[in-house]
Motif scaffolding. Structure first.
Motif, PDB file in Angstrom:
ATOM      1  N   LEU A  27      61.827  22.009-129.414  1.00  0.00           N
ATOM      2  CA  LEU A  27      62.083  21.170-128.246  1.00  0.00           C
ATOM      3  C   LEU A  27      62.510  19.773-128.672  1.00  0.00           C
ATOM      4  O   LEU A  27      61.889  19.170-129.553  1.00  0.00           O
ATOM      5  N   THR A  28      63.548  19.258-128.029  1.00  0.00           N
ATOM      6  CA  THR A  28      64.023  17.904-128.306  1.00  0.00           C
ATOM      7  C   THR A  28      63.996  17.106-127.015  1.00  0.00           C
ATOM      8  O   THR A  28      64.465  17.572-125.977  1.00  0.00           O
ATOM      9  N   PHE A  29      63.417  15.909-127.081  1.00  0.00           N
ATOM     10  CA  PHE A  29      63.335  15.011-125.942  1.00  0.00           C
ATOM     11  C   PHE A  29      64.009  13.702-126.307  1.00  0.00           C
ATOM     12  O   PHE A  29      63.647  13.074-127.303  1.00  0.00           O
ATOM     13  N   ASP A  30      65.016  13.301-125.541  1.00  0.00           N
ATOM     14  CA  ASP A  30      65.692  12.025-125.742  1.00  0.00           C
ATOM     15  C   ASP A  30      65.052  10.997-124.810  1.00  0.00           C
ATOM     16  O   ASP A  30      65.046  11.180-123.590  1.00  0.00           O
ATOM     17  N   ILE A  31      64.501   9.942-125.411  1.00  0.00           N
ATOM     18  CA  ILE A  31      63.758   8.939-124.644  1.00  0.00           C
ATOM     19  C   ILE A  31      64.404   7.573-124.872  1.00  0.00           C
ATOM     20  O   ILE A  31      64.459   7.089-125.996  1.00  0.00           O
ATOM     21  N   LYS A  32      64.886   6.984-123.791  1.00  0.00           N
ATOM     22  CA  LYS A  32      65.554   5.695-123.867  1.00  0.00           C
ATOM     23  C   LYS A  32      64.642   4.618-123.282  1.00  0.00           C
ATOM     24  O   LYS A  32      64.271   4.683-122.109  1.00  0.00           O
ATOM     25  N   ILE A  33      64.295   3.644-124.112  1.00  0.00           N
ATOM     26  CA  ILE A  33      63.449   2.533-123.678  1.00  0.00           C
ATOM     27  C   ILE A  33      64.361   1.378-123.292  1.00  0.00           C
ATOM     28  O   ILE A  33      65.172   0.923-124.100  1.00  0.00           O
ATOM     29  N   GLU A  34      64.225   0.919-122.051  1.00  0.00           N
ATOM     30  CA  GLU A  34      64.991  -0.227-121.583  1.00  0.00           C
ATOM     31  C   GLU A  34      64.054  -1.227-120.926  1.00  0.00           C
ATOM     32  O   GLU A  34      63.191  -0.833-120.131  1.00  0.00           O
ATOM     33  N   HIS A  35      64.231  -2.500-121.281  1.00  0.00           N
ATOM     34  CA  HIS A  35      63.427  -3.575-120.711  1.00  0.00           C
ATOM     35  C   HIS A  35      61.925  -3.306-120.889  1.00  0.00           C
ATOM     36  O   HIS A  35      61.127  -3.576-120.003  1.00  0.00           O
ATOM     37  N   GLY A  36      61.569  -2.733-122.027  1.00  0.00           N
ATOM     38  CA  GLY A  36      60.161  -2.489-122.337  1.00  0.00           C
ATOM     39  C   GLY A  36      59.520  -1.365-121.547  1.00  0.00           C
ATOM     40  O   GLY A  36      58.296  -1.318-121.428  1.00  0.00           O
ATOM     41  N   MET A  42      59.728  10.631-118.416  1.00  0.00           N
ATOM     42  CA  MET A  42      59.435  10.904-119.829  1.00  0.00           C
ATOM     43  C   MET A  42      58.063  10.388-120.254  1.00  0.00           C
ATOM     44  O   MET A  42      57.722  10.424-121.426  1.00  0.00           O
ATOM     45  N   ARG A  43      57.264   9.927-119.311  1.00  0.00           N
ATOM     46  CA  ARG A  43      55.946   9.385-119.655  1.00  0.00           C
ATOM     47  C   ARG A  43      54.930  10.479-119.973  1.00  0.00           C
ATOM     48  O   ARG A  43      53.922  10.232-120.621  1.00  0.00           O
ATOM     49  N   LEU A  44      55.181  11.714-119.516  1.00  0.00           N
ATOM     50  CA  LEU A  44      54.311  12.842-119.833  1.00  0.00           C
ATOM     51  C   LEU A  44      55.185  13.984-120.327  1.00  0.00           C
ATOM     52  O   LEU A  44      56.054  14.474-119.604  1.00  0.00           O
ATOM     53  N   ILE A  45      54.965  14.380-121.582  1.00  0.00           N
ATOM     54  CA  ILE A  45      55.739  15.455-122.204  1.00  0.00           C
ATOM     55  C   ILE A  45      54.781  16.586-122.513  1.00  0.00           C
ATOM     56  O   ILE A  45      53.759  16.375-123.184  1.00  0.00           O
ATOM     57  N   ARG A  46      55.095  17.779-122.012  1.00  0.00           N
ATOM     58  CA  ARG A  46      54.226  18.951-122.204  1.00  0.00           C
ATOM     59  C   ARG A  46      54.890  19.938-123.155  1.00  0.00           C
ATOM     60  O   ARG A  46      56.041  20.316-122.956  1.00  0.00           O
ATOM     61  N   VAL A  47      54.117  20.364-124.158  1.00  0.00           N
ATOM     62  CA  VAL A  47      54.574  21.360-125.125  1.00  0.00           C
ATOM     63  C   VAL A  47      53.428  22.331-125.385  1.00  0.00           C
ATOM     64  O   VAL A  47      52.300  22.110-124.940  1.00  0.00           O
ATOM     65  N   ASN A  48      53.727  23.390-126.128  1.00  0.00           N
ATOM     66  CA  ASN A  48      52.706  24.370-126.492  1.00  0.00           C
ATOM     67  C   ASN A  48      52.388  24.280-127.976  1.00  0.00           C
ATOM     68  O   ASN A  48      53.240  23.898-128.790  1.00  0.00           O
ATOM     69  N   GLU A  49      51.184  24.663-128.305  1.00  0.00           N
ATOM     70  CA  GLU A  49      50.734  24.710-129.695  1.00  0.00           C
ATOM     71  C   GLU A  49      51.735  25.537-130.507  1.00  0.00           C
ATOM     72  O   GLU A  49      52.163  26.605-130.085  1.00  0.00           O
ATOM     73  N   GLY A  50      52.118  25.016-131.654  1.00  0.00           N
ATOM     74  CA  GLY A  50      53.057  25.706-132.529  1.00  0.00           C
ATOM     75  C   GLY A  50      54.508  25.317-132.306  1.00  0.00           C
ATOM     76  O   GLY A  50      55.362  25.584-133.151  1.00  0.00           O
ATOM     77  N   ASP A  51      54.815  24.662-131.180  1.00  0.00           N
ATOM     78  CA  ASP A  51      56.189  24.228-130.933  1.00  0.00           C
ATOM     79  C   ASP A  51      56.597  23.174-131.958  1.00  0.00           C
ATOM     80  O   ASP A  51      55.769  22.388-132.424  1.00  0.00           O
ATOM     81  N   VAL A  52      57.875  23.158-132.295  1.00  0.00           N
ATOM     82  CA  VAL A  52      58.435  22.099-133.119  1.00  0.00           C
ATOM     83  C   VAL A  52      59.030  21.083-132.151  1.00  0.00           C
ATOM     84  O   VAL A  52      59.889  21.418-131.341  1.00  0.00           O
ATOM     85  N   VAL A  53      58.528  19.862-132.219  1.00  0.00           N
ATOM     86  CA  VAL A  53      58.878  18.839-131.238  1.00  0.00           C
ATOM     87  C   VAL A  53      59.653  17.720-131.925  1.00  0.00           C
ATOM     88  O   VAL A  53      59.252  17.230-132.983  1.00  0.00           O
ATOM     89  N   LYS A  54      60.763  17.321-131.301  1.00  0.00           N
ATOM     90  CA  LYS A  54      61.535  16.173-131.764  1.00  0.00           C
ATOM     91  C   LYS A  54      61.620  15.182-130.614  1.00  0.00           C
ATOM     92  O   LYS A  54      62.082  15.522-129.529  1.00  0.00           O
ATOM     93  N   LEU A  55      61.130  13.977-130.861  1.00  0.00           N
ATOM     94  CA  LEU A  55      61.254  12.884-129.908  1.00  0.00           C
ATOM     95  C   LEU A  55      62.306  11.936-130.466  1.00  0.00           C
ATOM     96  O   LEU A  55      62.113  11.340-131.524  1.00  0.00           O
ATOM     97  N   ARG A  56      63.434  11.838-129.791  1.00  0.00           N
ATOM     98  CA  ARG A  56      64.541  10.984-130.237  1.00  0.00           C
ATOM     99  C   ARG A  56      64.529   9.715-129.386  1.00  0.00           C
ATOM    100  O   ARG A  56      64.837   9.759-128.207  1.00  0.00           O
ATOM    101  N   TRP A  57      64.142   8.601-130.025  1.00  0.00           N
ATOM    102  CA  TRP A  57      63.948   7.333-129.331  1.00  0.00           C
ATOM    103  C   TRP A  57      65.142   6.412-129.520  1.00  0.00           C
ATOM    104  O   TRP A  57      65.678   6.298-130.622  1.00  0.00           O
ATOM    105  N   THR A  58      65.532   5.732-128.440  1.00  0.00           N
ATOM    106  CA  THR A  58      66.444   4.592-128.525  1.00  0.00           C
ATOM    107  C   THR A  58      65.803   3.465-127.717  1.00  0.00           C
ATOM    108  O   THR A  58      65.084   3.715-126.755  1.00  0.00           O
TER     109      THR A  58
END
Length: 123
Positions: A27-36, A42-58
């Motif tokens: 799973l890949t989640f693109d999270i863009k932070i603007e003005h803090g 995107m404040r709550l991300i749900r995944v399952n045990e064993g999942d490979v998680v990628k959080l891509r931040w800007t």
């Protein structure tokens, strides 16, 4: 009677094997932070045990993010993409906090309210 008990055990084993054999997701989640702020979606991300998680931040400003429980801490440069990648081996709720700049990485001082939370559910 013996056949009924055997059939129930067979069904229970089949169900257990089916859920245990469920493949882990990537799973890949693109999270863009603007003005803090992180977007509310995107404040709550749900995944399952064993999942490979990628959080891509800007971010529009430099900051340090820390994923508690997995002990991942990264500096996010303004305008650049920074990735947190991990296998979700631990279940529970794991907050992501912003750590203050200038104190170096590795500290645990942060704002009280998490910017986001990862929930990892048992498989």
């Amino acid at each position: 009677m013996l056949r009924l008990v055997s059939a129930r055990w067979a069904l229970a084993l089949l169900l257990a094997a089916g859920s245990a054999g469920a493949p882990a997701a990537e799973l890949t989640f693109d999270i863009k932070i603007e003005h803090g702020r992180v977007p509310d979606t995107m404040r709550l991300i749900r995944v399952n045990e064993g999942d490979v998680v990628k959080l891509r931040w800007t971010s529009d400003q430099p900051l340090i993010l820390h994923l508690h429980g997995y002990d991942i801490e990264k500096r996010i440069a303004a305008g650049a993409v920074t990735e947190f990648a991990f296998a979700a081996y631990a279940t529970g709720r794991f907050p992501i906090h912003v750590h203050p700049q200038g104190g170096g990485t590795g500290g645990h001082a942060h704002e009280d309210v998490p910017w986001a939370t990862i929930e990892v559910y048992p498989r």
